[in-house]
Structures are given as C-alpha cells and as structure tokens.
Design a protein around this motif. Structure first.
Motif, PDB file in Angstrom:
ATOM      1  N   SER A 240      -2.117   1.787   4.164  1.00  0.00           N
ATOM      2  CA  SER A 240      -2.430   2.810   3.170  1.00  0.00           C
ATOM      3  C   SER A 240      -2.226   4.196   3.762  1.00  0.00           C
ATOM      4  O   SER A 240      -2.200   4.385   4.985  1.00  0.00           O
ATOM      5  CB  SER A 240      -3.879   2.673   2.681  1.00  0.00           C
ATOM      6  OG  SER A 240      -4.781   3.061   3.706  1.00  0.00           O
TER       7      SER A 240
ATOM      8  N   PRO B 132       0.815  -1.218   0.000  1.00  0.00           N
ATOM      9  CA  PRO B 132       0.000   0.000   0.000  1.00  0.00           C
ATOM     10  C   PRO B 132       0.850   1.269   0.000  1.00  0.00           C
ATOM     11  O   PRO B 132       2.018   1.269   0.425  1.00  0.00           O
ATOM     12  CB  PRO B 132      -0.819  -0.131   1.288  1.00  0.00           C
ATOM     13  CG  PRO B 132      -0.933  -1.610   1.519  1.00  0.00           C
ATOM     14  CD  PRO B 132       0.393  -2.164   1.055  1.00  0.00           C
ATOM     15  N   ASN B 133       0.231   2.362  -0.452  1.00  0.00           N
ATOM     16  CA  ASN B 133       0.995   3.591  -0.680  1.00  0.00           C
ATOM     17  C   ASN B 133       1.533   4.244   0.588  1.00  0.00           C
ATOM     18  O   ASN B 133       2.431   5.082   0.519  1.00  0.00           O
ATOM     19  CB  ASN B 133       0.171   4.607  -1.479  1.00  0.00           C
ATOM     20  CG  ASN B 133      -1.145   4.989  -0.812  1.00  0.00           C
ATOM     21  OD1 ASN B 133      -1.490   4.515   0.280  1.00  0.00           O
ATOM     22  ND2 ASN B 133      -1.909   5.836  -1.484  1.00  0.00           N
TER      23      ASN B 133
END
Length: 248
Positions: free
Chosen positions: A199, A84-85
């Motif tokens: 995230s 995830p970012n």
C-alpha cells in the motif's frame, strides 16, 4: 513538475452511482477531469493517470480531455488493478521518470481540493524530506468518513511518526495529496520486498521511520474524498462554490 493521479481501483462504494469511479460526474464534470484540471492549475506541466478498472473507457476519456484542454496527459495502465495502491504509485512514478520528470504531485482520483491546498503543496519540497503529505488537523471534520480515513500521528516538528487506517492515537487525517520525490516509490518497493502488501501507507511509514516524511497543514481549507454516495451528495452541493474556476 509532474502530477500522478491514481485511478486504477474498482470503486466499490460508488457502484450504485457509477461503474467507473474516475468517470463519476460531480455537477456534470467527471472526477478524473477535476483532478487533472486541479493538478494543472497547481503548476503541473504534465499529468500521468494510472488506470486499471475500466481502463479503456478512462483512457479514451483522457485522450479527449487532453485534446480539448491542451493539458499533456499520459495514461499508464497497471496489469492487476486489484493490487494495493502502492503498485499504482510505482507505475506512475516510473512513467514520470521515462518522460524526463522527477518530483511529482500525487493525488487520488476521488479526492477534490480547494485550489490553495495543491498550490501550496506544490511548493513544499526540500532536501530534508522524501515526501510531503497534506494533512487536516480537524480529526472531527464532518466531511471526513472516520471508517475510511487514513490517520496520521505527527511529532513536535510536524513529521509523520505513524500513518494508517487503524493507528491510535492520531492527531491528523491524510488528505490524499502528496508532493513526492523518487524516494516514495523506492520506499514502497522496499516495503514490498520486506513482505508488506504494497500500500501507499506502507511506503509512507517506511519514510516516516527514516525521518523523511513531512507534512503540510491545510489550515481549514476545503477538501473531500468522494468515495461513497454520501460524499458524492456533499460534493454535488459544495464543489461548485469551492472549485468555481474549474467549473468555469
């Protein structure tokens, strides 16, 4: 002030147009170059780009861009770009700290903005917040893909109460531009330690729960998430008029 641009992901929705989302051109200029130039125009003295998928190609392009533009650009490669970012945010923030920086503009490689958004956002810091997110109150903005947007619910003071792709109700959309303090990567790391996937929204929600996530309304200014062929066609048509100084 520094800037961090997240450019590590696969970019599956643009694969029909390009095998590297950051290098996808809009009117002949790669998205990552537009992002770097936007950040610099907003006052960033140095830009860190977090790379992953097609990292070698992107980093080679960035080295050339730094030479011809005179903008200091650092590349920070993540080992697993499928994560995830939030992991990219942590990596980018660590590189900023290693270079002697602290607060930073945070942008996504596929988002482009009219100049006023980043210029205003860069000046929105304060001791009462750990992060400030640019938001659009036009939840029916035709340029926004409702199936891919990150939605925001705010309180009476404009602070974030909830953020995510599936929240309801909501009263704004996340524009993909943030003014961050080190509290944001710390919050993402805390969320991961507590079992979250990692995230960016996980960290934002954690700061929101602490009352540390502020917003800045863009007041009708132009922005676009160039995430699929439809959005790319819109960018080709609209970006030159909105980003005239960058296209020079």
């Amino acid at each position: 002030m520094d800037a961090v641009i997240i450019a590590a992901g696969y970019g599956s929705r643009l694969r029909d147009l390009s095998d590297s989302k950051p290098l996808t051109p809009v009117c002949g200029v790669p998205l990552i170059e537009l992002g770097v130039r936007q950040a610099h125009a907003a006052g960033a003295r140095r830009v860190t780009v977090v790379t992953g998928h097609e990292a070698a190609r992107v980093e080679s392009f960035l080295a050339d861009l730094a030479q011809r533009s005179g903008i200091p650009i650092l590349a920070e490669r993540v080992s697993d770009w499928s994560r995830p970012n939030g992991f990219s945010v942590i990596a980018g923030a660590a590189r900023v700290a290693q270079a002697g920086g602290r607060d930073f503009l945070l942008m996504m490689a596929d988002h482009i903005f009219s100049a006023e958004i980043l210029h205003r956002l860069a000046r929105e810091g304060g001791s009462d917040r750990g992060v400030t997110l640019a938001i659009d109150r036009r939840v029916d903005n035709p340029l926004v893909d409702p199936d891919d947007a990150t939605w925001v619910r705010t309180d009476e003071q404009g602070r974030i109460r909830a953020i995510g792709k599936t929240i309801s109700p909501y009263d704004a959309v996340d524009c993909g531009a943030f003014l961050c303090t080190p509290e944001l990567p710390e919050a993402i790391a805390e969320a991961i330690a507590a079992g979250a996937a990692g995230s960016l929204s996980d960290g934002m929600q954690r700061l929101a729960d602490k009352g540390r996530a502020a917003t800045m309304e863009i007041a009708g200014a132009w922005w676009l998430d160039v995430d699929d062929p439809r959005a790319h066609a819109l960018a080709e048509a609209q970006a030159p008029g909105q980003l005239a100084a960058l296209y020079g």
